[in-house]
Scaffold this motif. Sequence first.
Motif, short mmCIF file in Angstrom:
data_model
loop_
_atom_site.label_atom_id
_atom_site.label_comp_id
_atom_site.label_asym_id
_atom_site.label_seq_id
_atom_site.Cartn_x
_atom_site.Cartn_y
_atom_site.Cartn_z
N LYS A 1 0.82 -1.20 0.00
CA LYS A 1 0.00 0.00 0.00
C LYS A 1 0.86 1.26 0.00
O LYS A 1 0.48 2.27 -0.61
CB LYS A 1 -0.94 -0.01 1.21
CG LYS A 1 -1.88 1.18 1.26
CD LYS A 1 -2.81 1.11 2.48
CE LYS A 1 -3.69 2.34 2.55
NZ LYS A 1 -4.59 2.29 3.75
N ASP A 2 2.01 1.20 0.66
CA ASP A 2 2.90 2.36 0.69
C ASP A 2 3.37 2.72 -0.72
O ASP A 2 3.42 3.89 -1.10
CB ASP A 2 4.12 2.10 1.58
CG ASP A 2 3.78 2.06 3.06
OD1 ASP A 2 2.70 2.58 3.42
OD2 ASP A 2 4.57 1.51 3.84
N PHE A 3 3.69 1.68 -1.51
CA PHE A 3 4.10 1.94 -2.89
C PHE A 3 2.94 2.54 -3.68
O PHE A 3 3.10 3.55 -4.38
CB PHE A 3 4.57 0.66 -3.58
CG PHE A 3 4.84 0.87 -5.05
CD1 PHE A 3 6.10 1.27 -5.48
CD2 PHE A 3 3.82 0.71 -6.00
CE1 PHE A 3 6.33 1.51 -6.83
CE2 PHE A 3 4.05 0.95 -7.34
CZ PHE A 3 5.32 1.35 -7.76
N ASP A 4 1.78 1.91 -3.59
CA ASP A 4 0.62 2.38 -4.36
C ASP A 4 0.32 3.84 -4.06
O ASP A 4 0.05 4.64 -4.96
CB ASP A 4 -0.62 1.53 -4.04
CG ASP A 4 -0.47 0.08 -4.48
OD1 ASP A 4 0.48 -0.22 -5.24
OD2 ASP A 4 -1.29 -0.75 -4.06
N THR A 5 0.36 4.18 -2.78
CA THR A 5 0.04 5.55 -2.36
C THR A 5 1.06 6.54 -2.90
O THR A 5 0.70 7.57 -3.50
CB THR A 5 -0.02 5.65 -0.83
OG1 THR A 5 -1.03 4.77 -0.33
CG2 THR A 5 -0.31 7.07 -0.39
N LEU A 6 2.34 6.26 -2.69
CA LEU A 6 3.38 7.18 -3.14
C LEU A 6 3.38 7.29 -4.66
O LEU A 6 3.56 8.38 -5.21
CB LEU A 6 4.75 6.73 -2.64
CG LEU A 6 5.94 7.65 -3.00
CD1 LEU A 6 5.69 9.07 -2.49
CD2 LEU A 6 7.24 7.08 -2.43
N TRP A 7 3.16 6.16 -5.34
CA TRP A 7 3.14 6.21 -6.81
C TRP A 7 2.01 7.10 -7.31
O TRP A 7 2.21 7.93 -8.20
CB TRP A 7 2.99 4.81 -7.39
CG TRP A 7 3.02 4.85 -8.90
CD1 TRP A 7 4.12 4.95 -9.70
CD2 TRP A 7 1.88 4.82 -9.77
NE1 TRP A 7 3.74 4.98 -11.02
CE2 TRP A 7 2.37 4.90 -11.09
CE3 TRP A 7 0.51 4.73 -9.56
CZ2 TRP A 7 1.54 4.90 -12.21
CZ3 TRP A 7 -0.34 4.73 -10.68
CH2 TRP A 7 0.18 4.81 -11.97
N MET B 1 2.74 10.43 -9.45
CA MET B 1 2.23 10.49 -10.82
C MET B 1 1.19 11.58 -10.97
O MET B 1 1.12 12.27 -12.01
CB MET B 1 1.66 9.14 -11.23
CG MET B 1 1.28 9.06 -12.71
SD MET B 1 2.67 9.37 -13.84
CE MET B 1 3.49 7.77 -13.77
N LEU B 2 0.35 11.77 -9.95
CA LEU B 2 -0.63 12.86 -10.00
C LEU B 2 0.07 14.21 -10.09
O LEU B 2 -0.29 15.05 -10.92
CB LEU B 2 -1.52 12.79 -8.76
CG LEU B 2 -2.54 13.93 -8.58
CD1 LEU B 2 -3.50 13.99 -9.76
CD2 LEU B 2 -3.32 13.75 -7.28
N THR C 1 -6.67 10.57 -8.58
CA THR C 1 -7.31 11.22 -7.43
C THR C 1 -8.25 10.26 -6.73
O THR C 1 -8.28 10.18 -5.49
CB THR C 1 -8.08 12.48 -7.90
OG1 THR C 1 -7.17 13.39 -8.53
CG2 THR C 1 -8.74 13.17 -6.72
N GLU C 2 -9.02 9.51 -7.51
CA GLU C 2 -9.94 8.53 -6.93
C GLU C 2 -9.19 7.41 -6.21
O GLU C 2 -9.61 6.96 -5.13
CB GLU C 2 -10.85 7.95 -8.02
CG GLU C 2 -11.93 8.89 -8.50
CD GLU C 2 -12.85 9.35 -7.38
OE1 GLU C 2 -13.30 8.48 -6.59
OE2 GLU C 2 -13.11 10.55 -7.27
N GLN D 1 -4.00 11.65 0.51
CA GLN D 1 -4.21 12.92 -0.16
C GLN D 1 -3.08 13.17 -1.16
O GLN D 1 -2.01 12.61 -1.04
CB GLN D 1 -4.24 14.07 0.86
CG GLN D 1 -5.34 13.98 1.90
CD GLN D 1 -6.70 14.21 1.31
OE1 GLN D 1 -6.86 14.99 0.37
NE2 GLN D 1 -7.71 13.51 1.84
N PRO D 2 -3.32 14.04 -2.15
CA PRO D 2 -2.24 14.45 -3.05
C PRO D 2 -1.13 15.13 -2.29
O PRO D 2 -1.33 15.64 -1.17
CB PRO D 2 -2.93 15.42 -4.01
CG PRO D 2 -4.38 15.08 -3.95
CD PRO D 2 -4.62 14.64 -2.53
N LEU D 3 0.08 15.13 -2.86
CA LEU D 3 1.19 15.84 -2.25
C LEU D 3 0.91 17.33 -2.25
O LEU D 3 0.28 17.86 -3.17
CB LEU D 3 2.48 15.55 -3.02
CG LEU D 3 2.95 14.09 -3.01
CD1 LEU D 3 4.15 13.92 -3.95
CD2 LEU D 3 3.33 13.66 -1.60
#
Length: 209
Positions: free
Chosen positions: A144-150, A154-155, A196-197, A205-207
């Motif tokens: 999950k940490d990877f998915d979130t940071l990615w 990317m956003l 975003t979704e 949240q976004p950075l």
Amino acid sequence: MLTQLSRRARLSLGVLAAVLILVTGVAIGYLIPVLNRPGEDSIDAGFARDMSVHHAQAVEMGMFAYRLGSTDDIRNLGYDIAASQQWQIGQMQTWLTEWHLSPTSSKRAMAWMPSGMNTLQSDGRMPGMASDDELKKLKSSTGKDFDTLWCQLMLRHHLGGIHMAEIAAKDASNAEVRDAAEKIRVSQSYDISQLTEKLKDLGSQPLSS
């Protein structure tokens, strides 16, 4: 005899005129695309060069997601972004070749955009681009940490690059460039909504920057 010479002269002049018209038409047909070719300092060339660099990092991050993402959604989105942006890089590099321009420039990134250099990050990176440290952190993350940071990186990356596409879609001199830039703007806007979704689903949240 004089009548025959006069006829021959008129025939020769007619043939000469036809040849001149043909040669002139061919020359004009060759010169028009040359004269309309985007120049070294054009928006078209600047967009093609800078967006190629910007896209290259998105391709790299997309392949990270394809290999390291913990869900099919993340892996598939990463692959789609990598594949589409690699294709667009090829398209932009083809333009530069056809325009007889170098794929790189001695000028700073974003110089082709009005006040574009003011948008560069402190170390010269274009808007939205991740730092080397951020990429290292991403590659070392899992689950999950990877998915979130990615999704966050990317956003931010898409948000930083989409302004380039908006400018090129509006102000580039070449119709093909304007059309391609608009397609990039639309596709990245769609990716932004998906990212975003996904961040909402991940409870993040976004950075901030």
